[in-house]
Design a protein around this motif. Structure first.
Motif, PDB file in Angstrom:
ATOM      1  N   ALA A  12       0.825  -1.207   0.000  1.00  0.00           N
ATOM      2  CA  ALA A  12       0.000   0.000   0.000  1.00  0.00           C
ATOM      3  C   ALA A  12       0.861   1.260   0.000  1.00  0.00           C
ATOM      4  CB  ALA A  12      -0.929   0.002   1.212  1.00  0.00           C
ATOM      5  N   LEU A  13       2.031   1.194   0.576  1.00  0.00           N
ATOM      6  CA  LEU A  13       2.937   2.340   0.654  1.00  0.00           C
ATOM      7  C   LEU A  13       3.692   2.583  -0.652  1.00  0.00           C
ATOM      8  CD1 LEU A  13       4.102   4.442   2.631  1.00  0.00           C
ATOM      9  CD2 LEU A  13       5.770   2.707   3.333  1.00  0.00           C
ATOM     10  N   TYR A  14       3.893   1.541  -1.439  1.00  0.00           N
ATOM     11  CA  TYR A  14       4.717   1.627  -2.637  1.00  0.00           C
ATOM     12  C   TYR A  14       4.308   2.742  -3.618  1.00  0.00           C
ATOM     13  CZ  TYR A  14       6.901   0.703  -7.054  1.00  0.00           C
ATOM     14  OH  TYR A  14       7.578   0.862  -8.235  1.00  0.00           O
ATOM     15  N   PRO A  15       3.038   2.919  -3.970  1.00  0.00           N
ATOM     16  CA  PRO A  15       2.700   3.974  -4.935  1.00  0.00           C
ATOM     17  C   PRO A  15       3.128   5.369  -4.475  1.00  0.00           C
ATOM     18  CG  PRO A  15       0.846   2.485  -4.687  1.00  0.00           C
ATOM     19  CD  PRO A  15       1.852   2.121  -3.619  1.00  0.00           C
ATOM     20  N   LEU A  16       3.011   5.637  -3.193  1.00  0.00           N
ATOM     21  CA  LEU A  16       3.426   6.925  -2.645  1.00  0.00           C
ATOM     22  C   LEU A  16       4.942   7.105  -2.787  1.00  0.00           C
ATOM     23  CD1 LEU A  16       2.412   9.428  -1.041  1.00  0.00           C
ATOM     24  CD2 LEU A  16       2.885   8.121   1.030  1.00  0.00           C
ATOM     25  N   LEU A  17       5.698   6.064  -2.452  1.00  0.00           N
ATOM     26  CA  LEU A  17       7.152   6.115  -2.574  1.00  0.00           C
ATOM     27  C   LEU A  17       7.583   6.257  -4.029  1.00  0.00           C
ATOM     28  CD1 LEU A  17       8.105   3.228  -0.121  1.00  0.00           C
ATOM     29  CD2 LEU A  17       8.067   5.673   0.358  1.00  0.00           C
ATOM     30  N   ALA A  18       6.946   5.497  -4.914  1.00  0.00           N
ATOM     31  CA  ALA A  18       7.307   5.524  -6.327  1.00  0.00           C
ATOM     32  C   ALA A  18       7.044   6.891  -6.945  1.00  0.00           C
ATOM     33  CB  ALA A  18       6.549   4.437  -7.092  1.00  0.00           C
ATOM     34  N   GLU A  19       5.947   7.523  -6.574  1.00  0.00           N
ATOM     35  CA  GLU A  19       5.638   8.846  -7.104  1.00  0.00           C
ATOM     36  C   GLU A  19       6.645   9.878  -6.601  1.00  0.00           C
ATOM     37  OE1 GLU A  19       4.187  11.885  -9.243  1.00  0.00           O
ATOM     38  OE2 GLU A  19       3.669   9.770  -9.472  1.00  0.00           O
ATOM     39  N   ALA A  20       7.024   9.790  -5.338  1.00  0.00           N
ATOM     40  CA  ALA A  20       8.025  10.715  -4.789  1.00  0.00           C
ATOM     41  C   ALA A  20       9.361  10.536  -5.506  1.00  0.00           C
ATOM     42  CB  ALA A  20       8.178  10.486  -3.294  1.00  0.00           C
ATOM     43  N   ALA A  21       9.743   9.315  -5.772  1.00  0.00           N
ATOM     44  CA  ALA A  21      10.993   9.054  -6.497  1.00  0.00           C
ATOM     45  C   ALA A  21      10.906   9.598  -7.922  1.00  0.00           C
ATOM     46  CB  ALA A  21      11.294   7.561  -6.511  1.00  0.00           C
ATOM     47  N   ARG A  22       9.776   9.395  -8.556  1.00  0.00           N
ATOM     48  CA  ARG A  22       9.582   9.867  -9.934  1.00  0.00           C
ATOM     49  C   ARG A  22       9.718  11.386 -10.020  1.00  0.00           C
ATOM     50  NH1 ARG A  22       4.804   7.674 -10.970  1.00  0.00           N
ATOM     51  NH2 ARG A  22       5.792   5.724 -11.530  1.00  0.00           N
ATOM     52  N   GLU A  23       9.224  12.087  -8.996  1.00  0.00           N
ATOM     53  CA  GLU A  23       9.331  13.546  -8.958  1.00  0.00           C
ATOM     54  C   GLU A  23      10.783  14.014  -8.965  1.00  0.00           C
ATOM     55  OE1 GLU A  23       7.136  14.597  -5.465  1.00  0.00           O
ATOM     56  OE2 GLU A  23       5.210  14.145  -6.405  1.00  0.00           O
ATOM     57  N   LYS A  24      11.690  13.160  -8.541  1.00  0.00           N
ATOM     58  CA  LYS A  24      13.114  13.502  -8.496  1.00  0.00           C
ATOM     59  C   LYS A  24      13.911  12.848  -9.618  1.00  0.00           C
ATOM     60  CE  LYS A  24      13.057  16.240  -5.026  1.00  0.00           C
ATOM     61  NZ  LYS A  24      13.519  17.615  -5.160  1.00  0.00           N
ATOM     62  N   GLY A  25      13.208  12.198 -10.552  1.00  0.00           N
ATOM     63  CA  GLY A  25      13.877  11.643 -11.727  1.00  0.00           C
ATOM     64  C   GLY A  25      14.306  10.192 -11.608  1.00  0.00           C
ATOM     65  N   TYR A  26      13.700   9.466 -10.680  1.00  0.00           N
ATOM     66  CA  TYR A  26      14.060   8.059 -10.469  1.00  0.00           C
ATOM     67  C   TYR A  26      12.852   7.147 -10.627  1.00  0.00           C
ATOM     68  CZ  TYR A  26      18.492   9.617  -8.498  1.00  0.00           C
ATOM     69  OH  TYR A  26      19.730  10.188  -8.327  1.00  0.00           O
ATOM     70  N   ALA A  27      13.109   5.939 -11.091  1.00  0.00           N
ATOM     71  CA  ALA A  27      12.103   4.875 -11.069  1.00  0.00           C
ATOM     72  C   ALA A  27      12.396   4.054  -9.815  1.00  0.00           C
ATOM     73  CB  ALA A  27      12.218   3.999 -12.310  1.00  0.00           C
ATOM     74  N   LEU A  28      11.373   3.557  -9.166  1.00  0.00           N
ATOM     75  CA  LEU A  28      11.543   2.805  -7.925  1.00  0.00           C
ATOM     76  C   LEU A  28      11.021   1.393  -8.131  1.00  0.00           C
ATOM     77  CD1 LEU A  28      12.527   3.745  -5.067  1.00  0.00           C
ATOM     78  CD2 LEU A  28      10.133   3.713  -4.415  1.00  0.00           C
ATOM     79  N   THR A  29      11.764   0.431  -7.640  1.00  0.00           N
ATOM     80  CA  THR A  29      11.329  -0.955  -7.712  1.00  0.00           C
ATOM     81  C   THR A  29      11.525  -1.619  -6.355  1.00  0.00           C
ATOM     82  OG1 THR A  29      11.519  -3.031  -8.953  1.00  0.00           O
ATOM     83  CG2 THR A  29      13.561  -1.842  -8.512  1.00  0.00           C
ATOM     84  N   ILE A  30      10.743  -2.633  -6.099  1.00  0.00           N
ATOM     85  CA  ILE A  30      10.849  -3.393  -4.855  1.00  0.00           C
ATOM     86  C   ILE A  30      11.798  -4.556  -5.081  1.00  0.00           C
ATOM     87  CG2 ILE A  30       9.599  -4.812  -3.184  1.00  0.00           C
ATOM     88  CD1 ILE A  30       7.105  -3.147  -3.835  1.00  0.00           C
ATOM     89  N   HIS A  31      12.634  -4.804  -4.094  1.00  0.00           N
ATOM     90  CA  HIS A  31      13.578  -5.914  -4.166  1.00  0.00           C
ATOM     91  C   HIS A  31      13.442  -6.717  -2.877  1.00  0.00           C
ATOM     92  CE1 HIS A  31      17.193  -8.166  -5.031  1.00  0.00           C
ATOM     93  NE2 HIS A  31      17.640  -7.875  -3.823  1.00  0.00           N
ATOM     94  N   VAL A  40      13.923  -1.219  -1.405  1.00  0.00           N
ATOM     95  CA  VAL A  40      13.611  -0.583  -2.680  1.00  0.00           C
ATOM     96  C   VAL A  40      14.908  -0.170  -3.365  1.00  0.00           C
ATOM     97  CG1 VAL A  40      11.313   0.220  -2.021  1.00  0.00           C
ATOM     98  CG2 VAL A  40      13.276   1.680  -1.619  1.00  0.00           C
ATOM     99  N   VAL A  41      14.860  -0.104  -4.672  1.00  0.00           N
ATOM    100  CA  VAL A  41      15.993   0.324  -5.481  1.00  0.00           C
ATOM    101  C   VAL A  41      15.510   1.478  -6.349  1.00  0.00           C
ATOM    102  CG1 VAL A  41      17.664  -0.377  -7.235  1.00  0.00           C
ATOM    103  CG2 VAL A  41      16.884  -2.039  -5.537  1.00  0.00           C
ATOM    104  N   ALA A  42      16.247   2.586  -6.307  1.00  0.00           N
ATOM    105  CA  ALA A  42      15.924   3.743  -7.131  1.00  0.00           C
ATOM    106  C   ALA A  42      16.884   3.772  -8.321  1.00  0.00           C
ATOM    107  CB  ALA A  42      16.051   5.023  -6.313  1.00  0.00           C
TER     108      ALA A  42
END
Length: 71
Positions: A12-31, A40-42
């Motif tokens: 449930a937390l992942y979409p929030l984290l992924a959007e924050a990373a995207r705002e800074k130019g990163y893609a986020l994935t779960i590992h 997570v890996v950015a």
């Protein structure tokens, strides 16, 4: 009976984290398994992503956590 899993909370937390990373130019994935923690890996995704530490601070601010300066 097995202990309750925290994996749904991480999911449930992942979409929030992924959007924050995207705002800074990163893609986020779960590992990993999400069994005890959420790894997570950015990955730099934009042509000019933000500084990595700045990105971590931004993500922490989004989830109202804090980050200490590296030594």
């Amino acid at each position: 009976m097995k202990p309750t899993s925290v994996a749904p909370a991480y999911a449930a937390l992942y979409p929030l984290l992924a959007e924050a990373a995207r705002e800074k130019g990163y893609a986020l994935t779960i590992h990993g398994t999400l069994g005890r923690d959420m790894d997570v890996v950015a990955i730099p995704w934009a042509e000019k992503p933000s500084d990595p530490f700045e990105t971590v601070v931004h993500i922490a601010n989004v989830v109202r956590a804090f980050v200490t300066e590296p030594e």
